[in-house]
Design a protein around this motif. Structure first.
Motif, PDB file in Angstrom:
ATOM      1  N   ALA A 452     -16.649 -62.236  -7.068  1.00 15.30           N
ATOM      2  CA  ALA A 452     -17.446 -62.891  -6.032  1.00 15.30           C
ATOM      3  C   ALA A 452     -17.615 -64.361  -6.386  1.00 15.30           C
ATOM      4  O   ALA A 452     -17.394 -65.251  -5.567  1.00 15.30           O
ATOM      5  CB  ALA A 452     -18.800 -62.207  -5.898  1.00 15.30           C
ATOM      6  N   THR A 453     -17.998 -64.619  -7.612  1.00 14.47           N
ATOM      7  CA  THR A 453     -18.111 -65.993  -8.112  1.00 14.47           C
ATOM      8  C   THR A 453     -18.026 -65.948  -9.629  1.00 14.47           C
ATOM      9  O   THR A 453     -18.194 -64.881 -10.244  1.00 14.47           O
ATOM     10  CB  THR A 453     -19.438 -66.638  -7.663  1.00 14.47           C
ATOM     11  OG1 THR A 453     -19.437 -68.014  -8.017  1.00 14.47           O
ATOM     12  CG2 THR A 453     -20.627 -65.957  -8.311  1.00 14.47           C
ATOM     13  N   CYS A 454     -17.764 -67.105 -10.239  1.00 13.70           N
ATOM     14  CA  CYS A 454     -17.676 -67.132 -11.697  1.00 13.70           C
ATOM     15  C   CYS A 454     -17.999 -68.537 -12.196  1.00 13.70           C
ATOM     16  O   CYS A 454     -17.969 -69.506 -11.427  1.00 13.70           O
ATOM     17  CB  CYS A 454     -16.292 -66.693 -12.183  1.00 13.70           C
ATOM     18  SG  CYS A 454     -14.945 -67.788 -11.695  1.00 13.70           S
ATOM     19  N   ALA A 455     -18.311 -68.625 -13.458  1.00 13.43           N
ATOM     20  CA  ALA A 455     -18.578 -69.911 -14.104  1.00 13.43           C
ATOM     21  C   ALA A 455     -18.026 -69.859 -15.519  1.00 13.43           C
ATOM     22  O   ALA A 455     -18.138 -68.833 -16.201  1.00 13.43           O
ATOM     23  CB  ALA A 455     -20.080 -70.201 -14.126  1.00 13.43           C
ATOM     24  N   VAL A 456     -17.436 -70.970 -15.943  1.00 11.46           N
ATOM     25  CA  VAL A 456     -16.808 -71.032 -17.267  1.00 11.46           C
ATOM     26  C   VAL A 456     -17.478 -72.126 -18.096  1.00 11.46           C
ATOM     27  O   VAL A 456     -17.732 -73.228 -17.602  1.00 11.46           O
ATOM     28  CB  VAL A 456     -15.297 -71.319 -17.150  1.00 11.46           C
ATOM     29  CG1 VAL A 456     -14.671 -71.505 -18.535  1.00 11.46           C
ATOM     30  CG2 VAL A 456     -14.601 -70.198 -16.397  1.00 11.46           C
ATOM     31  N   ILE A 457     -17.742 -71.823 -19.357  1.00 11.97           N
ATOM     32  CA  ILE A 457     -18.256 -72.817 -20.302  1.00 11.97           C
ATOM     33  C   ILE A 457     -17.453 -72.724 -21.595  1.00 11.97           C
ATOM     34  O   ILE A 457     -16.744 -71.736 -21.833  1.00 11.97           O
ATOM     35  CB  ILE A 457     -19.760 -72.615 -20.621  1.00 11.97           C
ATOM     36  CG1 ILE A 457     -19.970 -71.257 -21.320  1.00 11.97           C
ATOM     37  CG2 ILE A 457     -20.614 -72.733 -19.368  1.00 11.97           C
ATOM     38  CD1 ILE A 457     -21.350 -71.075 -21.912  1.00 11.97           C
ATOM     39  N   GLY A 458     -17.565 -73.744 -22.435  1.00 16.91           N
ATOM     40  CA  GLY A 458     -16.996 -73.677 -23.774  1.00 16.91           C
ATOM     41  C   GLY A 458     -18.049 -73.198 -24.747  1.00 16.91           C
ATOM     42  O   GLY A 458     -19.207 -73.620 -24.678  1.00 16.91           O
TER      43      GLY A 458
END
Length: 526
Positions: A452-458
């Protein structure tokens, strides 16, 4: 491999194009070693002749000044000769990341309208030609040359093998090729390097010959690389660190190029020992891995002299160990980005370990440095890119009306003019020396059924500095698993962009404007 030679008493003329710099190197350094890759040993005169032969073949195939020639291959002597040959023919070089998947390569080749492509044959169990043809059967490139990275192979339909170039070149005389090389202006494009964009699509950075040479001269002055050096180029040639601070730096100084096809600690130490390597730049992980290798004492590493690092935090203890245990005389950190020709600021040889660890040095190569009111790092000077390929809107957003390049990084400048990077205005993180832009990964993963949605971080990683973590909100009823996310990401993204961790959540944190609060995600995972 070579006995140190005295730097020539006369100074070669200041070249404004890479072919002119190669002519100067051949005239100045002559039979001194230029390139060493296993059994292949070329002096500067021989290297020039090989480059001219590639240029003759390209001219015979109809390459014109300004045509785009791409290379998708790992670090071998073929890459060096092909790249310099493309420049010699007046073409603009387009290096392709060896970790790209076929979709990414097809996108770049189409956008630059590549007229020629040098491509690795089967390498690391990947048949890149087959991948391209399966992905884009209608993609047409007039000249495709297969490089024998793992030995000569059967000729694929519609391609030339590297060994065919001599016959192709016979139609064009050496003098004709030289006339083409000498006709090129310093304002012609030397290369288009693609850097991931925060909007999710890579951007092509336009750089002229004069800019490449000017910036690299600044780098060699700071790093003290010279004609007595043997330079192990571990950094990938597709990156400005390997191509410009590597190949071009050696052309300008007469240092011997020693390419390493894939970083492997025992191989690196064996090469240092056998080839009496003096210059070894790279991300901090390279030095840390060498220092921690249990059998390090079995190799003779005392020839090492110069290390230039950056792209990730460099602890003081690492600098001290590099000097004490690896006996580097020169250890420097630097900062730059593709949009600034790969360079910007750099430490100096007399800086102490704390300065090298805590800062990225002060401006070099004619750059001016300042901070915006918001603390963003701004660079200005003759080596700021000409712009982005076919993207005037992004160019105008990145380079303001006064010529300042907005880097997207946040920093501080101390009383000595030294830069310290403190944060990133954008969400980019650095994994193993590679810039990774979450928006690009998020855009790719949003196409996976069930997301549906996503978020990426380091997130911190001992070996890589940082690696990606993706937070996924599933669509109602979806049974998406971690393995499915990893499998899909591996197919559509280069390996260094693939997140190493997946966390499923019912919802993501948002601010009042509807933007994901990545700072909160980072705080939760620090």
């Amino acid at each position: 491999m070579r006995t140190p030679v005295t730097t020539p008493a006369h100074t070669p003329p200041v070249a404004q194009t890479i072919p002119a710099a190669l002519h100067a190197a051949a005239d100045t350094y002559d039979t001194a070693p230029a390139l060493a890759d296993g059994p292949v040993r070329l002096d500067w005169t021989e290297l020039l002749a090989q480059v001219q032969d590639v240029a003759r073949a390209l001219l015979a195939r109809g390459i014109q000044v300004g045509d785009r020639v791409a290379i998708w291959s790992p670090n071998t002597w073929h890459w060096v000769v092909a790249a310099l040959g493309a420049h010699y023919a007046g073409a603009t070089l387009v290096p392709l990341n060896t970790r790209y998947v076929a979709d990414e390569v097809v996108d770049v080749l189409s956008r630059v309208d590549a007229k020629a492509l040098f491509i690795a044959g089967t390498f690391l169990k990947r048949d890149r030609i087959a991948e391209l043809r399966a992905t884009a059967p209608d993609l047409h490139i007039e000249t495709v040359v297969v490089l024998p990275v793992e030995g000569e192979q059967e000729r694929a339909e519609g391609t030339l093998n590297w060994s065919d170039l001599a016959e192709t070149a016979a139609a064009v005389g050496r003098e004709q090729a030289r006339e083409r090389a000498e006709s090129i202006s310093g304002d012609e494009l030397s290369d288009i390097l693609f850097t991931s964009g925060t909007t999710g699509r890579s951007k092509g950075v336009l750089i002229a010959h004069r800019q490449t040479l000017s910036a690299v001269r600044g780098w060699t002055e700071c790093s003290t690389v010279n004609s007595a050096d043997n330079y192990l180029i571990v950094n990938p040639f597709f990156h400005s660190f390997g191509y410009k601070a590597g190949i071009v730096a050696c052309v300008l100084t007469g240092a011997t190029m020693v390419p390493q096809i894939v970083f492997d600690v025992p191989t690196t130490m064996r090469l240092i020992d056998q080839e009496k390597i003096t210059v070894l730049p790279g991300p901090p992980t390279i030095y840390q891995t060498i220092l921690d290798y249990p059998e390090r004492g079995e190799f003779e590493l005392s020839s090492l002299r110069v290390a230039v690092t950056g792209a990730a935090p460099v602890p003081v203890v690492l600098v001290e160990r590099m000097r004490a245990e690896l006996e580097f005389e020169v250890v420097l950190t630097a900062y730059g980005l593709s949009e600034s020709t790969g360079f910007g600021t750099m430490c100096r040889v007399d800086d102490d370990a704390e300065t090298i660890s805590a800062t990225s040095g002060r401006p070099m190569a004619g750059f001016e440095l300042k901070l915006s009111d918001a603390g963003e790092i701004l660079l200005r000077g003759p080596n700021v890119m000409l712009g982005y390929l076919d993207d005037p809107e992004s160019t105008a957003k990145t380079i303001d009306a006064d010529g300042w390049l907005h880097t997207g990084d946040i920093g501080e400048i101390n009383e000595r003019g030294y830069l310290k990077i403190t944060d990133r205005l954008k969400d980019m993180y650095v994994s193993g020396g590679f810039n990774v832009y979450p928006a690009e990964i998020e855009q790719a993963l949003s196409r996976l059924d069930g997301v549906a949605t996503c978020a990426v971080i380091g997130v911190p990683d001992t070996r890589m500095g940082e690696v990606g973590k993706v937070f996924v909100v599933r669509k109602p009823g979806a049974k998406l698993t971690e393995d499915q996310v990893f499998s899909y990401a591996t197919k559509v993204l280069a390996n260094f962009k693939v997140p190493r961790f997946v966390e499923f959540r019912d919802e993501l944190p948002y601010n009042a404007g509807g933007k994901v609060l990545k700072r909160r995600l980072r705080e939760e995972n620090s």
